[in-house]
Design an enzyme around this catalytic site. Structure first.
Site, PDB file in Angstrom:
ATOM      1  N   LYS A 202       0.840  -1.202   0.000  1.00 46.70           N
ATOM      2  CA  LYS A 202       0.000   0.000   0.000  1.00 46.70           C
ATOM      3  C   LYS A 202       0.877   1.256   0.000  1.00 46.70           C
ATOM      4  O   LYS A 202       0.678   2.157  -0.786  1.00 46.70           O
ATOM      5  CB  LYS A 202      -0.932  -0.028   1.218  1.00 46.70           C
ATOM      6  CG  LYS A 202      -1.808   1.190   1.333  1.00 46.70           C
ATOM      7  CD  LYS A 202      -2.765   1.098   2.503  1.00 46.70           C
ATOM      8  CE  LYS A 202      -3.435   2.449   2.708  1.00 46.70           C
ATOM      9  NZ  LYS A 202      -4.355   2.477   3.835  1.00 46.70           N
ATOM     10  N   GLU A 208      10.378  -4.700   4.690  1.00 47.34           N
ATOM     11  CA  GLU A 208      10.457  -6.096   4.245  1.00 47.34           C
ATOM     12  C   GLU A 208      10.227  -6.179   2.733  1.00 47.34           C
ATOM     13  O   GLU A 208      10.979  -6.828   1.991  1.00 47.34           O
ATOM     14  CB  GLU A 208       9.390  -6.949   4.950  1.00 47.34           C
ATOM     15  CG  GLU A 208       9.620  -7.180   6.427  1.00 47.34           C
ATOM     16  CD  GLU A 208       8.963  -6.125   7.306  1.00 47.34           C
ATOM     17  OE1 GLU A 208       8.695  -5.000   6.813  1.00 47.34           O
ATOM     18  OE2 GLU A 208       8.715  -6.441   8.486  1.00 47.34           O
ATOM     19  N   GLY A 259      -4.843  -1.753   4.836  1.00 47.62           N
ATOM     20  CA  GLY A 259      -4.053  -2.885   4.352  1.00 47.62           C
ATOM     21  C   GLY A 259      -4.747  -4.225   4.578  1.00 47.62           C
ATOM     22  O   GLY A 259      -4.819  -5.077   3.686  1.00 47.62           O
ATOM     23  N   ARG A 260      -5.305  -4.419   5.776  1.00 43.32           N
ATOM     24  CA  ARG A 260      -5.931  -5.710   6.090  1.00 43.32           C
ATOM     25  C   ARG A 260      -7.308  -5.861   5.463  1.00 43.32           C
ATOM     26  O   ARG A 260      -7.951  -6.894   5.629  1.00 43.32           O
ATOM     27  CB  ARG A 260      -5.987  -5.911   7.609  1.00 43.32           C
ATOM     28  CG  ARG A 260      -6.614  -4.759   8.380  1.00 43.32           C
ATOM     29  CD  ARG A 260      -6.340  -4.865   9.871  1.00 43.32           C
ATOM     30  NE  ARG A 260      -6.789  -3.700  10.623  1.00 43.32           N
ATOM     31  CZ  ARG A 260      -6.107  -2.576  10.775  1.00 43.32           C
ATOM     32  NH1 ARG A 260      -4.913  -2.454  10.222  1.00 43.32           N
ATOM     33  NH2 ARG A 260      -6.579  -1.581  11.494  1.00 43.32           N
ATOM     34  N   GLU A 345      -5.128  -6.617  14.569  1.00 44.95           N
ATOM     35  CA  GLU A 345      -4.590  -5.310  14.175  1.00 44.95           C
ATOM     36  C   GLU A 345      -5.702  -4.259  14.217  1.00 44.95           C
ATOM     37  O   GLU A 345      -5.449  -3.086  14.465  1.00 44.95           O
ATOM     38  CB  GLU A 345      -3.949  -5.378  12.783  1.00 44.95           C
ATOM     39  CG  GLU A 345      -2.892  -4.298  12.565  1.00 44.95           C
ATOM     40  CD  GLU A 345      -2.157  -4.409  11.240  1.00 44.95           C
ATOM     41  OE1 GLU A 345      -2.808  -4.253  10.186  1.00 44.95           O
ATOM     42  OE2 GLU A 345      -0.928  -4.623  11.243  1.00 44.95           O
ATOM     43  N   HIS A 376      -5.642 -33.465  16.590  1.00 40.48           N
ATOM     44  CA  HIS A 376      -4.524 -34.298  17.026  1.00 40.48           C
ATOM     45  C   HIS A 376      -3.392 -33.451  17.566  1.00 40.48           C
ATOM     46  O   HIS A 376      -2.243 -33.897  17.626  1.00 40.48           O
ATOM     47  CB  HIS A 376      -4.067 -35.184  15.867  1.00 40.48           C
ATOM     48  CG  HIS A 376      -5.174 -36.064  15.376  1.00 40.48           C
ATOM     49  ND1 HIS A 376      -5.469 -37.278  15.966  1.00 40.48           N
ATOM     50  CD2 HIS A 376      -6.115 -35.869  14.417  1.00 40.48           C
ATOM     51  CE1 HIS A 376      -6.516 -37.799  15.356  1.00 40.48           C
ATOM     52  NE2 HIS A 376      -6.938 -36.961  14.423  1.00 40.48           N
ATOM     53  N   LYS A 485       9.167  -0.790  14.281  1.00 39.71           N
ATOM     54  CA  LYS A 485       9.786  -0.462  12.979  1.00 39.71           C
ATOM     55  C   LYS A 485      10.925   0.529  13.181  1.00 39.71           C
ATOM     56  O   LYS A 485      12.001   0.399  12.602  1.00 39.71           O
ATOM     57  CB  LYS A 485       8.759   0.166  12.032  1.00 39.71           C
ATOM     58  CG  LYS A 485       7.702  -0.770  11.509  1.00 39.71           C
ATOM     59  CD  LYS A 485       6.833  -0.038  10.482  1.00 39.71           C
ATOM     60  CE  LYS A 485       5.627  -0.851  10.089  1.00 39.71           C
ATOM     61  NZ  LYS A 485       4.690  -0.129   9.228  1.00 39.71           N
TER      62      LYS A 485
HETATM   63  O1  F6P Z   1       3.019  -2.946   9.752  1.00 39.64           O
HETATM   64  C1  F6P Z   1       1.668  -3.166   9.617  1.00 39.64           C
HETATM   65  C2  F6P Z   1       1.186  -2.846   8.228  1.00 39.64           C
HETATM   66  O2  F6P Z   1       1.093  -1.476   8.061  1.00 39.64           O
HETATM   67  C3  F6P Z   1      -0.139  -3.514   7.933  1.00 39.64           C
HETATM   68  O3  F6P Z   1      -1.214  -2.785   8.372  1.00 39.64           O
HETATM   69  C4  F6P Z   1      -0.085  -3.666   6.457  1.00 39.64           C
HETATM   70  O4  F6P Z   1      -1.015  -4.586   5.989  1.00 39.64           O
HETATM   71  C5  F6P Z   1       1.354  -4.094   6.276  1.00 39.64           C
HETATM   72  O5  F6P Z   1       2.054  -3.354   7.247  1.00 39.64           O
HETATM   73  C6  F6P Z   1       1.929  -3.882   4.919  1.00 39.64           C
HETATM   74  O6  F6P Z   1       1.923  -2.537   4.546  1.00 39.64           O
HETATM   75  P1  F6P Z   1       2.141  -2.110   3.048  1.00 39.64           P
HETATM   76  O7  F6P Z   1       1.073  -2.723   2.227  1.00 39.64           O
HETATM   77  O8  F6P Z   1       2.089  -0.612   3.048  1.00 39.64           O
HETATM   78  O9  F6P Z   1       3.506  -2.616   2.610  1.00 39.64           O
END
Ligand code: F6P
Length: 516
Positions: A202, A208, A259-260, A345, A376, A485
């Site tokens: 987003k 990452e 995002g979610r 979240e 199990h 972060k």
């Molecule tokens: O760190 C949490 C978050 O902001 C989530 O809410 C989101 O889904 C995820 O990181 C990834 O964010 P982005 O889509 O901006 O890379």
């Protein structure tokens, strides 16, 4: 001031005190076995049909009075007004001053007067045309989605869930972790000329995703890959940053999609490539049906409302700390992880929308694994452990395979577990005793299809909205992820330099050990 700031927090409502009284005198003593014996109509009264989803809620620790008081609580707290504000595009995400309109992504063309709908559809049409082009491109065999959180869990879960609808000849890989083992393992299995990398973020700033995207691009070039434009696409609200990164093919979405809540947007591209444009439209249509149900059905017969209120009842009165998700369908193997982000979240907050500490518990812990595997592993604790954990079974009437015998046994196991949790088994009070009276819900879909999956996910989104609304919190921000972060950047620099000055004793000790 909009209603986000003026709505009554649940613990200030008269019905909250009435619920407390009811819980202490009767509610806490409810015995499901007696309740069924006393009331032949219990299944009827506590089950609920909604679009594509039938929910049996009758094995939950509720009675008519608790249900009625919970409805009263919802009304006193202005749930209906808050829901209407969501669908009117008001800034219900008040800490970021944003509207929350993931529901608009599933509205059909011309539905309602939202000014963003035309843009939603032109973007959707472009994204689906691209998905069809990739589907028809026999030279592309591997799709690698690089994204994390909502930019990973939704598409990963949905691609797995709908695997029986997926195109032949395409493999899907999901790389989320900054741990290089994950990307390295995928890169070992793909070739540059036959791979499409989708960089899903987003913000297009998440460390990452950016780290993995840079490494993927470097690998692509080092392995002789040509034509980045054909082999990389970006899914983002930050189209400028994607262009700067060197990606020309971009599909956008908007800051009013959390995002979610973004699998319905361009973030859903891997799903669209897997199941095709028509399938993706069915996914949206199923979710839209649930949106209409939530937006228009009276509270008493509104499935997301009933679920959200049950969540409040369990968390704040029974004091249950977790909820188990048990999908009895192996294609729903990533559903627990997806719902974990959605619930935790969204509602893992300790202050209300006005920033005041709340005096009650909010989000439970969500966890789970597909059945029958869970039986199990952790079901021992569900049956005989000291904690009561409400379980949510998800099953389908019709399987997508033809193997004889399996599906009846699968369904029998799901039903038997729900039955055993409730019935228990009297023994000597020792090791073989099952206390029973342990609650569960049972969600039944006719079959796992794009439409039923869409409805199921939208149902969960709205139930999270309902409990968050009663708790008076903002379910749509996530400030709690920021501190880690920032600290990670500081620690990363120190791992290079070895500078431990000012660190706490534990972090400094770890730093020294890691640097050797
Ligand atoms: O760190 C949490 C978050 O902001 C989530 O809410 C989101 O889904 C995820 O990181 C990834 O964010 P982005 O889509 O901006 O890379």
């Amino acid at each position: 001031m909009n209603n986000v700031m003026t709505r009554l927090r649940c613990d200030h409502a008269p019905a909250w005190a009435a619920l407390r009284e009811h819980f202490e005198s009767i509610g806490s003593k409810l015995d499901l076995r007696d309740a069924f014996r006393r009331d032949e109509g219990r299944f009827q009264a506590f089950s609920q049909a909604a679009p594509h989803v039938f929910a049996d809620l009758s094995k939950n620790l509720i009675d008519n009075q608790s249900q009625a008081l919970l409805m009263e609580l919802a009304r006193e707290c202005g749930l209906e007004r808050h829901r209407d504000a969501l669908f009117a595009g008001e800034a219900v995400n008040n800490t970021e001053q944003r509207a929350v309109k993931h529901w608009l992504l599933r509205a059909p063309p011309g539905d309602g007067g939202d000014p963003d709908l035309a843009l939603v559809h032109s973007t959707l049409d472009a994204m689906l045309a691209y998905a069809e082009q990739v589907r028809g491109d026999g030279a592309i065999t591997d799709i690698v989605n690089i994204g994390i959180g909502g930019s990973d869990l939704g598409p990963q879960m949905a691609v797995a869930a709908l695997e029986s609808f997926a195109a032949e000849g395409k493999r899907f890989h999901f790389v989320s972790n900054i741990d290089g083992h994950e990307l390295a393992a995928v890169l070992r299995r793909v070739r540059p000329g036959s791979t499409l990398f989708l960089v899903a973020s987003k913000t297009f700033t998440t460390i990452e995703t950016m780290t993995n995207a840079r490494s993927a691009r470097a690998w692509f070039e080092a392995e002789g890959g040509r034509d980045i434009a054909r082999h990389f696409a970006a899914l983002t609200t930050n189209v400028a940053a994607a262009r700067e990164f060197g990606i020309a093919t971009t599909f956008g979405f908007w800051d009013w999609v959390g995002g979610r809540y973004s699998v319905w947007s361009a973030i859903g591209l891997p799903v669209a490539i897997a199941i095709g444009a028509a399938g993706f439209r069915e996914l949206l249509a199923g979710a839209h049906e649930m949106d209409r149900h939530f937006a228009t059905t009276p509270l008493e017969t509104n499935l997301p409302v009933r679920l959200g209120l049950l969540d409040v009842w369990y968390r704040n009165f029974h004091g249950f700390t977790s909820r188990n998700i048990a999908p009895y369908h192996s294609a729903l193997r990533r559903l627990p992880a997806y719902l974990q982000q959605l619930e935790m979240e969204s509602n893992g907050k300790r202050v209300d929308a006005q920033g005041r500490a709340v005096a009650f518990a909010t989000s439970p812990v969500l966890w789970g694994e597909p059945g029958t595997n869970g039986q199990h592993a952790y079901f021992q604790m569900l049956h005989q452990g000291t904690d009561v954990v409400p379980v949510e079974f998800v099953a389908v009437r019709k399987p997508a395979h033809l193997l004889p015998g399996h599906h009846d046994l699968l369904l029998a196991n799901a039903m038997a577990q729900a039955q055993a949790l409730m019935q228990g088994k009297a023994d000597d009070g020792g090791h073989r005793n099952f206390p029973g009276n342990r609650p569960s819900s049972f969600f039944l879909l006719d079959a796992l299809t794009p439409a039923s999956l869409g409805a199921l996910l939208a149902m969960h989104e709205h139930r999270v909205f309902v409990s968050g609304s009663l708790w008076g919190i903002n379910s749509f921000d996530q400030w709690g992820v920021e501190l880690g972060k920032v600290l990670a950047l500081d620690v990363a620099a120190r791992l290079g330099s070895g500078d431990a000055a000012g660190l706490d004793g534990s972090t400094a000790g770890l730093l020294r050990h890691i640097r050797g």
